[in-house]
Design a protein around this motif. Structure first.
Motif, PDB file in Angstrom:
ATOM      1  N   MET A  18       0.836  -1.195   0.000  1.00  0.00           N
ATOM      2  CA  MET A  18       0.000   0.000   0.000  1.00  0.00           C
ATOM      3  C   MET A  18       0.872   1.247   0.000  1.00  0.00           C
ATOM      4  O   MET A  18       1.919   1.263   0.648  1.00  0.00           O
ATOM      5  N   ASP A  19       0.407   2.285  -0.709  1.00  0.00           N
ATOM      6  CA  ASP A  19       1.130   3.541  -0.643  1.00  0.00           C
ATOM      7  C   ASP A  19       0.615   4.358   0.549  1.00  0.00           C
ATOM      8  O   ASP A  19      -0.292   3.942   1.271  1.00  0.00           O
ATOM      9  N   ILE A  20       1.205   5.533   0.746  1.00  0.00           N
ATOM     10  CA  ILE A  20       0.902   6.337   1.929  1.00  0.00           C
ATOM     11  C   ILE A  20      -0.549   6.803   1.953  1.00  0.00           C
ATOM     12  O   ILE A  20      -1.195   6.840   3.004  1.00  0.00           O
ATOM     13  N   VAL A  21      -1.114   7.145   0.779  1.00  0.00           N
ATOM     14  CA  VAL A  21      -2.500   7.606   0.712  1.00  0.00           C
ATOM     15  C   VAL A  21      -3.454   6.474   1.092  1.00  0.00           C
ATOM     16  O   VAL A  21      -4.396   6.675   1.869  1.00  0.00           O
ATOM     17  N   GLN A  22      -3.211   5.288   0.566  1.00  0.00           N
ATOM     18  CA  GLN A  22      -4.042   4.141   0.899  1.00  0.00           C
ATOM     19  C   GLN A  22      -3.957   3.820   2.385  1.00  0.00           C
ATOM     20  O   GLN A  22      -4.968   3.529   3.037  1.00  0.00           O
ATOM     21  N   THR A  23      -2.760   3.880   2.920  1.00  0.00           N
ATOM     22  CA  THR A  23      -2.554   3.589   4.343  1.00  0.00           C
ATOM     23  C   THR A  23      -3.347   4.545   5.221  1.00  0.00           C
ATOM     24  O   THR A  23      -4.056   4.126   6.142  1.00  0.00           O
ATOM     25  N   ILE A  24      -3.249   5.837   4.942  1.00  0.00           N
ATOM     26  CA  ILE A  24      -3.941   6.845   5.754  1.00  0.00           C
ATOM     27  C   ILE A  24      -5.449   6.709   5.613  1.00  0.00           C
ATOM     28  O   ILE A  24      -6.191   6.760   6.610  1.00  0.00           O
ATOM     29  N   LEU A  25      -5.934   6.511   4.392  1.00  0.00           N
ATOM     30  CA  LEU A  25      -7.373   6.419   4.174  1.00  0.00           C
ATOM     31  C   LEU A  25      -7.962   5.199   4.864  1.00  0.00           C
ATOM     32  O   LEU A  25      -9.011   5.289   5.534  1.00  0.00           O
ATOM     33  N   LEU A  26      -7.309   4.050   4.735  1.00  0.00           N
ATOM     34  CA  LEU A  26      -7.821   2.830   5.369  1.00  0.00           C
ATOM     35  C   LEU A  26      -7.783   2.942   6.896  1.00  0.00           C
ATOM     36  O   LEU A  26      -8.689   2.457   7.584  1.00  0.00           O
ATOM     37  N   ALA A  27      -6.750   3.586   7.431  1.00  0.00           N
ATOM     38  CA  ALA A  27      -6.671   3.786   8.880  1.00  0.00           C
ATOM     39  C   ALA A  27      -7.768   4.730   9.358  1.00  0.00           C
ATOM     40  O   ALA A  27      -8.367   4.522  10.424  1.00  0.00           O
ATOM     41  N   LEU A  28      -8.046   5.768   8.576  1.00  0.00           N
ATOM     42  CA  LEU A  28      -9.136   6.689   8.907  1.00  0.00           C
ATOM     43  C   LEU A  28     -10.481   5.962   8.895  1.00  0.00           C
ATOM     44  O   LEU A  28     -11.323   6.152   9.785  1.00  0.00           O
ATOM     45  N   ILE A  29     -10.690   5.133   7.877  1.00  0.00           N
ATOM     46  CA  ILE A  29     -11.949   4.373   7.784  1.00  0.00           C
ATOM     47  C   ILE A  29     -12.129   3.494   9.012  1.00  0.00           C
ATOM     48  O   ILE A  29     -13.195   3.472   9.628  1.00  0.00           O
ATOM     49  N   GLN A  30     -11.069   2.768   9.383  1.00  0.00           N
ATOM     50  CA  GLN A  30     -11.169   1.895  10.554  1.00  0.00           C
ATOM     51  C   GLN A  30     -11.402   2.701  11.826  1.00  0.00           C
ATOM     52  O   GLN A  30     -12.246   2.347  12.649  1.00  0.00           O
ATOM     53  N   GLY A  31     -10.661   3.791  11.997  1.00  0.00           N
ATOM     54  CA  GLY A  31     -10.777   4.586  13.221  1.00  0.00           C
ATOM     55  C   GLY A  31     -12.150   5.202  13.381  1.00  0.00           C
ATOM     56  O   GLY A  31     -12.720   5.203  14.470  1.00  0.00           O
ATOM     57  N   ILE A  32     -12.717   5.718  12.293  1.00  0.00           N
ATOM     58  CA  ILE A  32     -14.017   6.380  12.367  1.00  0.00           C
ATOM     59  C   ILE A  32     -15.158   5.380  12.465  1.00  0.00           C
ATOM     60  O   ILE A  32     -16.077   5.540  13.259  1.00  0.00           O
ATOM     61  N   THR A  33     -15.099   4.324  11.657  1.00  0.00           N
ATOM     62  CA  THR A  33     -16.245   3.403  11.588  1.00  0.00           C
ATOM     63  C   THR A  33     -16.275   2.379  12.713  1.00  0.00           C
ATOM     64  O   THR A  33     -17.292   1.727  12.913  1.00  0.00           O
ATOM     65  N   GLU A  34     -15.174   2.220  13.444  1.00  0.00           N
ATOM     66  CA  GLU A  34     -15.166   1.249  14.544  1.00  0.00           C
ATOM     67  C   GLU A  34     -16.196   1.597  15.606  1.00  0.00           C
ATOM     68  O   GLU A  34     -16.814   0.711  16.201  1.00  0.00           O
ATOM     69  N   PHE A  35     -16.409   2.886  15.855  1.00  0.00           N
ATOM     70  CA  PHE A  35     -17.287   3.285  16.949  1.00  0.00           C
ATOM     71  C   PHE A  35     -18.580   3.957  16.506  1.00  0.00           C
ATOM     72  O   PHE A  35     -19.498   4.096  17.312  1.00  0.00           O
ATOM     73  N   LEU A  36     -18.672   4.384  15.262  1.00  0.00           N
ATOM     74  CA  LEU A  36     -19.951   4.881  14.757  1.00  0.00           C
ATOM     75  C   LEU A  36     -20.812   3.692  14.332  1.00  0.00           C
ATOM     76  O   LEU A  36     -20.278   2.672  13.894  1.00  0.00           O
ATOM     77  N   PRO A  37     -22.135   3.817  14.435  1.00  0.00           N
ATOM     78  CA  PRO A  37     -23.018   2.677  14.106  1.00  0.00           C
ATOM     79  C   PRO A  37     -23.248   2.528  12.603  1.00  0.00           C
ATOM     80  O   PRO A  37     -24.385   2.488  12.129  1.00  0.00           O
ATOM     81  N   ILE A  38     -22.140   2.463  11.829  1.00  0.00           N
ATOM     82  CA  ILE A  38     -22.274   2.446  10.363  1.00  0.00           C
ATOM     83  C   ILE A  38     -21.506   1.312   9.709  1.00  0.00           C
ATOM     84  O   ILE A  38     -21.467   1.232   8.483  1.00  0.00           O
ATOM     85  N   SER A  39     -20.874   0.435  10.484  1.00  0.00           N
ATOM     86  CA  SER A  39     -20.217  -0.774   9.986  1.00  0.00           C
ATOM     87  C   SER A  39     -18.878  -0.513   9.313  1.00  0.00           C
ATOM     88  O   SER A  39     -18.798   0.034   8.209  1.00  0.00           O
ATOM     89  N   SER A  40     -17.815  -0.949   9.978  1.00  0.00           N
ATOM     90  CA  SER A  40     -16.476  -0.810   9.407  1.00  0.00           C
ATOM     91  C   SER A  40     -16.286  -1.742   8.216  1.00  0.00           C
ATOM     92  O   SER A  40     -15.636  -1.374   7.227  1.00  0.00           O
ATOM     93  N   SER A  41     -16.851  -2.954   8.283  1.00  0.00           N
ATOM     94  CA  SER A  41     -16.668  -3.902   7.173  1.00  0.00           C
ATOM     95  C   SER A  41     -17.329  -3.397   5.901  1.00  0.00           C
ATOM     96  O   SER A  41     -16.825  -3.620   4.796  1.00  0.00           O
ATOM     97  N   ALA A  42     -18.465  -2.712   6.035  1.00  0.00           N
ATOM     98  CA  ALA A  42     -19.136  -2.162   4.852  1.00  0.00           C
ATOM     99  C   ALA A  42     -18.282  -1.105   4.181  1.00  0.00           C
ATOM    100  O   ALA A  42     -18.301  -0.956   2.953  1.00  0.00           O
ATOM    101  N   HIS A  43     -17.493  -0.372   4.962  1.00  0.00           N
ATOM    102  CA  HIS A  43     -16.655   0.678   4.392  1.00  0.00           C
ATOM    103  C   HIS A  43     -15.340   0.130   3.859  1.00  0.00           C
ATOM    104  O   HIS A  43     -14.830   0.617   2.848  1.00  0.00           O
ATOM    105  N   LEU A  44     -14.791  -0.861   4.536  1.00  0.00           N
ATOM    106  CA  LEU A  44     -13.500  -1.389   4.109  1.00  0.00           C
ATOM    107  C   LEU A  44     -13.599  -2.171   2.806  1.00  0.00           C
ATOM    108  O   LEU A  44     -12.586  -2.403   2.142  1.00  0.00           O
TER     109      LEU A  44
END
Length: 265
Positions: A1-27
């Motif tokens: 993964m490049d740096i942009v992919q790394t940051i975006l995927l980490a943001l997705i996991q960090g935000i969706t882990e605790f919001l009621p919107i499903s991390s797996s659906a976003h990943l």
């Protein structure tokens, strides 16, 4: 993964882990829509560690009270509300732990399709809307009972199905049981701690013997997921009583429809 992919995927996991919107659906979206490669098990461990750091940091005072009370009871002190809550968190973790051991392989093989994630995103989004609409918000965590903890724990086990959302289904169950939005969310977030520890631990065992590790991606993933998850918890708890669950329900319905379109495209 490049740096942009790394940051975006980490943001997705960090935000969706605790919001009621499903991390797996976003990943699933980066790989399905953008054709990105799978982030790999090591990166999953790193971002889970980041979300664990965030929730422990945010609830550090609560955790300290719970641990002092729990160990105090083991050493002979009388139980109090903190002791009871600590036991209820432990008990609520058991159903998901057992379900993970029994059904992990079946879920990995049969339930990780975009179609399944789309359907669960929609169905459990509507259930969240129903629970929030019917909720009177009268109960606090002081009124939590063993039966309620078991019910919420069983709901957490359903989150093993991709698209369900661990925080979404546990908050839904707590709302249906009459707890306030604030207390439903707090119990959901506190329940996440042992689950994230168990999940990251199991993934770490699978990593033993790995040939190479991209430490730069792992460090960035941990830091970004921790920072975004902490901010997510803070703002969610600060605004949940005013916002309610409807914005998240609408978002889930839109996301579910997008995933359905991807499935049939």
């Amino acid at each position: 993964m490049d740096i942009v992919q790394t940051i975006l995927l980490a943001l997705i996991q960090g935000i969706t882990e605790f919001l009621p919107i499903s991390s797996s659906a976003h990943l699933i979206l980066p790989s399905q829509v953008l054709g990105w490669p799978d982030q790999g098990l090591a990166f999953d461990v790193a971002v889970h560690l980041g979300t664990l750091i965030a929730v422990v940091a945010y609830f550090r005072k609560d955790i300290a009270l719970l641990m002092v009370a729990w160990f105090g009871q083991l050493s002979g002190r009388a139980a109090d509300e903190h002791t009871r809550l600590a036991w209820f968190i432990i008990i609520a973790t058991i159903p998901a732990g057992l379900a993970g051991l029994l059904f992990k392989d079946f879920i990995e093989i049969n339930l990780r399709s975009s179609m399944v994630i789309a359907v669960t995103t929609l169905v459990f989004g509507l259930l969240l809307w129903f629970a929030d609409a019917k909720n009177e918000g009268a109960k606090t965590l002081v009124q939590l009972t063993l039966a309620a903890a078991v019910i919420i724990g069983c709901a957490q086990a359903l989150a093993l199905i991709p698209g369900t959302s661990r925080s979404g289904i546990t908050i839904t169950a707590a709302l249906l049981l009459g707890f306030s939005r604030q207390d439903a969310a707090r119990f959901s977030f506190l329940m996440s701690i042992p689950i994230i520890v168990l999940s990251a631990g199991l993934m770490s065992l699978e990593l033993l013997g790995a040939d190479s590790v991209d430490w730069t991606a792992l460090i960035i993933g941990t830091v970004v997921s921790a920072a975004s998850a902490y901010a997510c918890i803070y703002f969610f708890l600060a605004f949940i009583n005013r916002l309610g669950m409807l914005p998240f329900v609408i978002y889930r319905l839109i996301l579910g429809c997008i995933l359905l379109f991807i499935s049939f495209a």
